[in-house]
Design an enzyme around this catalytic site. Structure first.
Site, PDB file in Angstrom:
ATOM      1  N   ASN A 124       6.766   9.981  -5.378  1.00 59.95           N
ATOM      2  CA  ASN A 124       5.567  10.297  -4.587  1.00 59.95           C
ATOM      3  C   ASN A 124       4.577  11.156  -5.377  1.00 59.95           C
ATOM      4  O   ASN A 124       3.643  11.711  -4.808  1.00 59.95           O
ATOM      5  CB  ASN A 124       5.970  11.019  -3.300  1.00 59.95           C
ATOM      6  CG  ASN A 124       6.697  12.333  -3.575  1.00 59.95           C
ATOM      7  OD1 ASN A 124       6.962  12.668  -4.724  1.00 59.95           O
ATOM      8  ND2 ASN A 124       7.021  13.061  -2.530  1.00 59.95           N
TER       9      ASN A 124
ATOM     10  N   HIS B 236       5.405  13.942  -7.058  1.00 58.55           N
ATOM     11  CA  HIS B 236       5.733  15.368  -7.156  1.00 58.55           C
ATOM     12  C   HIS B 236       6.079  15.734  -8.599  1.00 58.55           C
ATOM     13  O   HIS B 236       6.512  14.899  -9.383  1.00 58.55           O
ATOM     14  CB  HIS B 236       6.824  15.782  -6.155  1.00 58.55           C
ATOM     15  CG  HIS B 236       8.219  15.378  -6.477  1.00 58.55           C
ATOM     16  ND1 HIS B 236       9.174  15.162  -5.509  1.00 58.55           N
ATOM     17  CD2 HIS B 236       8.860  15.170  -7.658  1.00 58.55           C
ATOM     18  CE1 HIS B 236      10.308  14.847  -6.085  1.00 58.55           C
ATOM     19  NE2 HIS B 236      10.153  14.840  -7.387  1.00 58.55           N
TER      20      HIS B 236
ATOM     21  N   GLU C 142       5.777  19.076  -3.651  1.00 62.08           N
ATOM     22  CA  GLU C 142       5.586  17.837  -2.902  1.00 62.08           C
ATOM     23  C   GLU C 142       4.121  17.666  -2.487  1.00 62.08           C
ATOM     24  O   GLU C 142       3.402  18.661  -2.316  1.00 62.08           O
ATOM     25  CB  GLU C 142       6.449  17.870  -1.636  1.00 62.08           C
ATOM     26  CG  GLU C 142       7.945  17.996  -1.890  1.00 62.08           C
ATOM     27  CD  GLU C 142       8.596  16.696  -2.382  1.00 62.08           C
ATOM     28  OE1 GLU C 142       7.898  15.828  -2.930  1.00 62.08           O
ATOM     29  OE2 GLU C 142       9.818  16.562  -2.216  1.00 62.08           O
TER      30      GLU C 142
HETATM   31  C1  GLP Z   1      13.581  15.195  -8.965  1.00 62.67           C
HETATM   32  C2  GLP Z   1      13.181  16.458  -9.713  1.00 62.67           C
HETATM   33  C3  GLP Z   1      11.947  16.250 -10.550  1.00 62.67           C
HETATM   34  C4  GLP Z   1      12.062  14.961 -11.334  1.00 62.67           C
HETATM   35  C5  GLP Z   1      12.120  13.813 -10.369  1.00 62.67           C
HETATM   36  C6  GLP Z   1      12.105  12.446 -11.030  1.00 62.67           C
HETATM   37  O1  GLP Z   1      13.079  15.102  -7.691  1.00 62.67           O
HETATM   38  N1  GLP Z   1      12.956  17.565  -8.844  1.00 62.67           N
HETATM   39  O2  GLP Z   1      11.758  17.358 -11.410  1.00 62.67           O
HETATM   40  O3  GLP Z   1      10.974  14.826 -12.196  1.00 62.67           O
HETATM   41  O4  GLP Z   1      13.303  13.970  -9.625  1.00 62.67           O
HETATM   42  O5  GLP Z   1      13.407  12.051 -11.328  1.00 62.67           O
HETATM   43  P1  GLP Z   1      13.820  10.760 -12.123  1.00 62.67           P
HETATM   44  O6  GLP Z   1      13.646  11.137 -13.559  1.00 62.67           O
HETATM   45  O7  GLP Z   1      15.268  10.563 -11.773  1.00 62.67           O
HETATM   46  O8  GLP Z   1      12.938   9.673 -11.714  1.00 62.67           O
END
Ligand code: GLP
Length: 241
Positions: free
Chosen positions: A135, A137, A142
């Site tokens: 989304n 973030h 968020e």
């Molecule tokens: C989590 C973490 C983020 C991270 C995001 C994306 O929610 N809080 O810091 O960037 O996931 O994760 P992924 O790399 O698994 O797509």
């Protein structure tokens, strides 16, 4: 903004690890802002390889993690503290006193956020590694009408719980709250290294970097950073850059 287009995840991990290794080589006491998720795992693996082959030393490095689930401690395999130990800290010569992660077990929210703000104030971040949530973030900042500047306690968005439930037995086990560094603290990092892999990230990257700034896509604010490096694989960057 500098964009590195990697051919695949392996290549992306190599580029990202090289950038972080160059940072540590040039400044052995670098403060690295660190992140979790699937995306940086390959980068950490390559950093461990560089350490093991004698190319890299972490003994003066300071690590400051972005975020942590509320209620989870370092012995919980779903916690970000556990992730960091497992993927990086246990395999390199980083000094445990130099490792900082919000304490998910702290129930005194004000005290924990203040403590973490002080850690960040004392250790200005040289390079902040970031992923991007489905989304938009960053950390656990968020999408919302307003974003917080400093460390805070946040209710996770439904989209985040849906995306992150793959790491838990079911969605009910995903913590609904987290501690996260704030937007100002991320933006104050001297450099930002954003990683994105896979076609599932292309749409949100387009919204974040091809549109206007909006708190509804927190990563879009990174467009304002003077020293942003994006490393993405072809699938993630397709139609974006
Ligand atoms: C989590 C973490 C983020 C991270 C995001 C994306 O929610 N809080 O810091 O960037 O996931 O994760 P992924 O790399 O698994 O797509």
């Amino acid at each position: 903004m500098k964009i590195y287009k990697a051919k695949d995840y392996e290549h992306l991990s190599q580029i990202a690890a090289n950038i972080l290794a160059a940072q540590v080589t040039l400044k052995p006491d670098s403060v690295l802002g660190l992140s979790t998720g699937q995306t940086p795992i390959g980068t950490y693996k390559k950093l461990v390889e560089k350490y093991k082959s004698g190319d890299l030393c972490f003994n003066k490095v300071v690590g400051i993690n972005l975020d942590e689930y509320y209620g989870l401690g370092a012995d919980n395999p779903q916690s970000y503290a556990y992730f960091m130990n497992n993927n990086l800290f246990n395999h390199v010569n980083i000094n445990t006193e130099n490792v900082h992660i919000p304490n998910g077990l702290s129930q005194d929210i004000f005290a924990e956020c203040t403590r973490y703000d002080e850690v960040i104030a004392k250790n200005p971040i040289d390079i902040q590694l970031l992923g991007i949530g489905s989304n938009g973030h960053i950390g656990f900042n968020e999408p919302d009408a307003e974003l917080k500047l400093n460390t805070h306690y946040i209710t996770l968005a439904k989209a985040t719980i849906d995306t992150n439930k793959r790491y838990f037995k079911n969605e009910y086990e995903v913590p609904k709250m987290a501690y996260t560094m704030g937007i100002k603290q991320i933006m104050h990092a001297k450099k930002i290294l954003l990683l994105a892999s896979g076609e599932s990230k292309a749409e949100i990257l387009r919204k974040a970097f091809k549109g206007s700034l909006t708190t509804n896509v927190p990563a879009s604010l990174l467009q304002m950073h003077r020293n942003l490096i994006i490393v993405g694989d072809e699938a993630a960057l397709k139609g974006v850059f």
